[in-house]
Motif scaffolding. Structure first.
Motif, PDB file in Angstrom:
ATOM      1  N   LEU A   1      11.073  -2.348  -3.631  1.00 23.72           N
ATOM      2  CA  LEU A   1      11.686  -1.487  -4.641  1.00 23.72           C
ATOM      3  C   LEU A   1      10.619  -0.777  -5.456  1.00 23.72           C
ATOM      4  O   LEU A   1       9.583  -1.367  -5.778  1.00 23.72           O
ATOM      5  CB  LEU A   1      12.499  -2.319  -5.640  1.00 23.72           C
ATOM      6  N   HIS A   2      10.917   0.468  -5.810  1.00 26.91           N
ATOM      7  CA  HIS A   2      10.142   1.178  -6.825  1.00 26.91           C
ATOM      8  C   HIS A   2      11.050   1.343  -8.034  1.00 26.91           C
ATOM      9  O   HIS A   2      12.170   1.850  -7.901  1.00 26.91           O
ATOM     10  CB  HIS A   2       9.724   2.560  -6.330  1.00 26.91           C
ATOM     11  N   LEU A   3      10.574   0.912  -9.178  1.00 30.46           N
ATOM     12  CA  LEU A   3      11.378   0.971 -10.398  1.00 30.46           C
ATOM     13  C   LEU A   3      10.880   2.095 -11.294  1.00 30.46           C
ATOM     14  O   LEU A   3       9.783   2.022 -11.841  1.00 30.46           O
ATOM     15  CB  LEU A   3      11.279  -0.361 -11.148  1.00 30.46           C
TER      16      LEU A   3
ATOM     17  N   ILE B   1       0.868  -1.189   0.000  1.00 27.28           N
ATOM     18  CA  ILE B   1       0.000   0.000   0.000  1.00 27.28           C
ATOM     19  C   ILE B   1       0.898   1.230   0.000  1.00 27.28           C
ATOM     20  O   ILE B   1       1.926   1.251   0.670  1.00 27.28           O
ATOM     21  CB  ILE B   1      -0.897  -0.002   1.261  1.00 27.28           C
ATOM     22  N   HIS B   2       0.520   2.235  -0.779  1.00 26.52           N
ATOM     23  CA  HIS B   2       1.242   3.504  -0.686  1.00 26.52           C
ATOM     24  C   HIS B   2       0.391   4.451   0.149  1.00 26.52           C
ATOM     25  O   HIS B   2      -0.764   4.701  -0.173  1.00 26.52           O
ATOM     26  CB  HIS B   2       1.500   4.084  -2.077  1.00 26.52           C
ATOM     27  N   ALA B   3       0.976   4.973   1.231  1.00 28.74           N
ATOM     28  CA  ALA B   3       0.260   5.939   2.073  1.00 28.74           C
ATOM     29  C   ALA B   3       0.031   7.223   1.282  1.00 28.74           C
ATOM     30  O   ALA B   3       0.761   7.521   0.330  1.00 28.74           O
ATOM     31  CB  ALA B   3       1.071   6.237   3.328  1.00 28.74           C
TER      32      ALA B   3
ATOM     33  N   VAL C   1       3.219  -0.715   4.214  1.00 30.65           N
ATOM     34  CA  VAL C   1       2.709   0.587   3.792  1.00 30.65           C
ATOM     35  C   VAL C   1       3.933   1.449   3.506  1.00 30.65           C
ATOM     36  O   VAL C   1       4.738   1.716   4.397  1.00 30.65           O
ATOM     37  CB  VAL C   1       1.859   1.243   4.905  1.00 30.65           C
ATOM     38  N   VAL C   2       4.082   1.819   2.236  1.00 28.67           N
ATOM     39  CA  VAL C   2       5.188   2.707   1.867  1.00 28.67           C
ATOM     40  C   VAL C   2       4.823   4.130   2.259  1.00 28.67           C
ATOM     41  O   VAL C   2       3.726   4.604   1.981  1.00 28.67           O
ATOM     42  CB  VAL C   2       5.482   2.608   0.350  1.00 28.67           C
ATOM     43  N   LEU C   3       5.777   4.785   2.902  1.00 27.65           N
ATOM     44  CA  LEU C   3       5.507   6.114   3.456  1.00 27.65           C
ATOM     45  C   LEU C   3       6.583   7.111   3.054  1.00 27.65           C
ATOM     46  O   LEU C   3       7.776   6.837   3.196  1.00 27.65           O
ATOM     47  CB  LEU C   3       5.467   6.005   4.994  1.00 27.65           C
ATOM     48  N   HIS C   4       6.151   8.276   2.552  1.00 28.85           N
ATOM     49  CA  HIS C   4       7.041   9.430   2.460  1.00 28.85           C
ATOM     50  C   HIS C   4       6.913  10.122   3.812  1.00 28.85           C
ATOM     51  O   HIS C   4       5.832  10.627   4.119  1.00 28.85           O
ATOM     52  CB  HIS C   4       6.590  10.410   1.385  1.00 28.85           C
ATOM     53  N   PRO C   5       7.964  10.174   4.622  1.00 27.74           N
ATOM     54  CA  PRO C   5       7.783  10.673   5.990  1.00 27.74           C
ATOM     55  C   PRO C   5       7.330  12.128   6.059  1.00 27.74           C
ATOM     56  O   PRO C   5       6.651  12.519   7.001  1.00 27.74           O
ATOM     57  CB  PRO C   5       9.151  10.509   6.637  1.00 27.74           C
TER      58      PRO C   5
ATOM     59  N   ILE D   1       9.711   2.975   4.934  1.00 27.92           N
ATOM     60  CA  ILE D   1      10.055   4.374   4.677  1.00 27.92           C
ATOM     61  C   ILE D   1      10.726   4.465   3.325  1.00 27.92           C
ATOM     62  O   ILE D   1      11.688   3.735   3.043  1.00 27.92           O
ATOM     63  CB  ILE D   1      10.965   4.916   5.793  1.00 27.92           C
ATOM     64  N   GLU D   2      10.179   5.338   2.485  1.00 22.67           N
ATOM     65  CA  GLU D   2      10.726   5.459   1.139  1.00 22.67           C
ATOM     66  C   GLU D   2      11.879   6.454   1.123  1.00 22.67           C
ATOM     67  O   GLU D   2      11.771   7.555   1.666  1.00 22.67           O
ATOM     68  CB  GLU D   2       9.630   5.897   0.150  1.00 22.67           C
ATOM     69  N   GLN D   3      12.965   6.031   0.507  1.00 19.44           N
ATOM     70  CA  GLN D   3      14.103   6.924   0.314  1.00 19.44           C
ATOM     71  C   GLN D   3      13.680   7.965  -0.721  1.00 19.44           C
ATOM     72  O   GLN D   3      13.153   7.624  -1.768  1.00 19.44           O
ATOM     73  CB  GLN D   3      15.308   6.093  -0.140  1.00 19.44           C
TER      74      GLN D   3
ATOM     75  N   MET E   1       6.440  -0.587 -10.544  1.00 21.61           N
ATOM     76  CA  MET E   1       6.766   0.569 -11.377  1.00 21.61           C
ATOM     77  C   MET E   1       5.749   1.667 -11.126  1.00 21.61           C
ATOM     78  O   MET E   1       4.555   1.399 -10.995  1.00 21.61           O
ATOM     79  CB  MET E   1       6.683   0.179 -12.851  1.00 21.61           C
ATOM     80  N   GLU E   2       6.252   2.883 -11.094  1.00 20.23           N
ATOM     81  CA  GLU E   2       5.369   4.054 -10.974  1.00 20.23           C
ATOM     82  C   GLU E   2       5.655   4.984 -12.147  1.00 20.23           C
ATOM     83  O   GLU E   2       5.781   6.184 -11.989  1.00 20.23           O
ATOM     84  CB  GLU E   2       5.649   4.790  -9.665  1.00 20.23           C
ATOM     85  N   THR E   3       5.799   4.366 -13.308  1.00 19.64           N
ATOM     86  CA  THR E   3       6.206   5.108 -14.503  1.00 19.64           C
ATOM     87  C   THR E   3       4.980   5.623 -15.255  1.00 19.64           C
ATOM     88  O   THR E   3       3.881   5.107 -15.091  1.00 19.64           O
ATOM     89  CB  THR E   3       7.031   4.184 -15.419  1.00 19.64           C
TER      90      THR E   3
END
Ligand code: ZN
Length: 274
Positions: A195-197, A49-51, A87-91, A124-126, A240-242
């Motif tokens: 990973l996000h490609l 899941i992407h927050a 859950v992927v998070l942009h802090p 946590i997403e870099q 992928m989020e392309t």
């Protein structure tokens, strides 16, 4: 899920609600059961899941903290209900503040959200490092994880576009090695969970986060062959989020290209070792 299934994905990433609005989508137990059934029938092995993007775990503003915590917990509860891998998070952003207090506040909120929920990890997403967004360095990510209690439900998601924008030349073997060495200096390797490609429209170190189709940006096909064949990434769920050919996201041919580049990269690495 049906789109992921149709193009032959093994992992998918979904939003649990509209990513640019606070209003949560309410799900029923039947919705979750149906999702789990369809997952079981599909070839999809992992769902992430992407927050939502509005969350700022670092903010000192009380109202924004409350909204952010609620949104994060909602995503985690959905994750628990559907068996998501994270859950992927942009802090969030530290605005004009020093990093340290912002990192502590971020970690505190993440820790609270975890303690109020059951199982689903926060990854946590870099980040690319634009403006004062937190988490573009492994040191900051490690600081957030520590402030959040350092538990097993805290992980890391690497995004190829963000890494490139943050100055890691991940289209080269030496750049990939340097990135992983730096990651290891601050974080246990087992934190790396997803990973996000994405290729990057912007040059190395630009700190700008603009995704491009795989192979069509500054990282390029050869760069992706190297990145995708890195052993440290074996078995990680990757999405992928392309933009894709119709600006509606990646399609089957994008996935096929990524798989082809991974195989090409593995063959090239094999030859290098001989
Ligand atoms: Zn993201």
């Amino acid at each position: 899920m049906s789109r992921g299934e149709a193009i032959g994905c093994r992992s998918i990433q979904i939003f649990n609600q509209s990513p640019r609005a606070w209003r949560p989508t309410r799900y029923t137990e039947e919705d979750f059961a149906e999702f789990r059934d369809r997952m079981a029938e599909s070839g999809i092995e992992s769902v992430i899941i992407h927050a939502i993007y509005l969350i700022n775990t670092a903010t000192p503003d009380r109202e924004l903290r409350e909204k952010s915590r609620t949104a994060l917990m909602h995503a985690l509860r959905v994750g628990d209900s559907i068996g998501a891998d994270g859950v992927v998070l942009h802090p969030g952003s530290r605005k004009q503040e020093d990093p340290v207090p912002a990192i502590v506040r971020s970690g505190e909120m993440i820790g609270e959200a975890l303690s109020e929920t059951e199982r689903c990890p926060i990854l946590i997403e870099q980040m690319a490092g634009h403006a004062n967004i937190l988490a573009h360095t492994f040191e900051e990510i490690a600081g957030i994880i520590e402030a959040a209690g350092g538990g097993e439900r805290l992980g890391l998601c690497l995004d190829s576009c963000h890494l490139f924008a943050a100055g890691y030349d991940i289209g080269t073997y030496s750049g990939i090695d340097r990135m992983l060495e730096e990651c290891d200096r601050f974080l246990d390797r087992h934190r790396l969970r997803a990973l996000h490609l994405n290729d990057s429209k912007e040059p190395l170190g630009s700190r700008r986060d603009r995704h491009e189709d795989i192979g069509k940006g500054r990282i390029g096909e050869t760069g992706f062959a190297r990145f995708l064949s890195e052993e440290a990434f074996d078995g990680l769920p990757a999405t992928m989020e392309t933009p894709g050919p119709e600006r509606k996201g990646a399609v089957a041919s994008d996935l096929a290209l990524a798989n082809r580049l991974m195989r090409r990269g593995r063959a090239a690495r094999h030859r290098r070792k001989q």
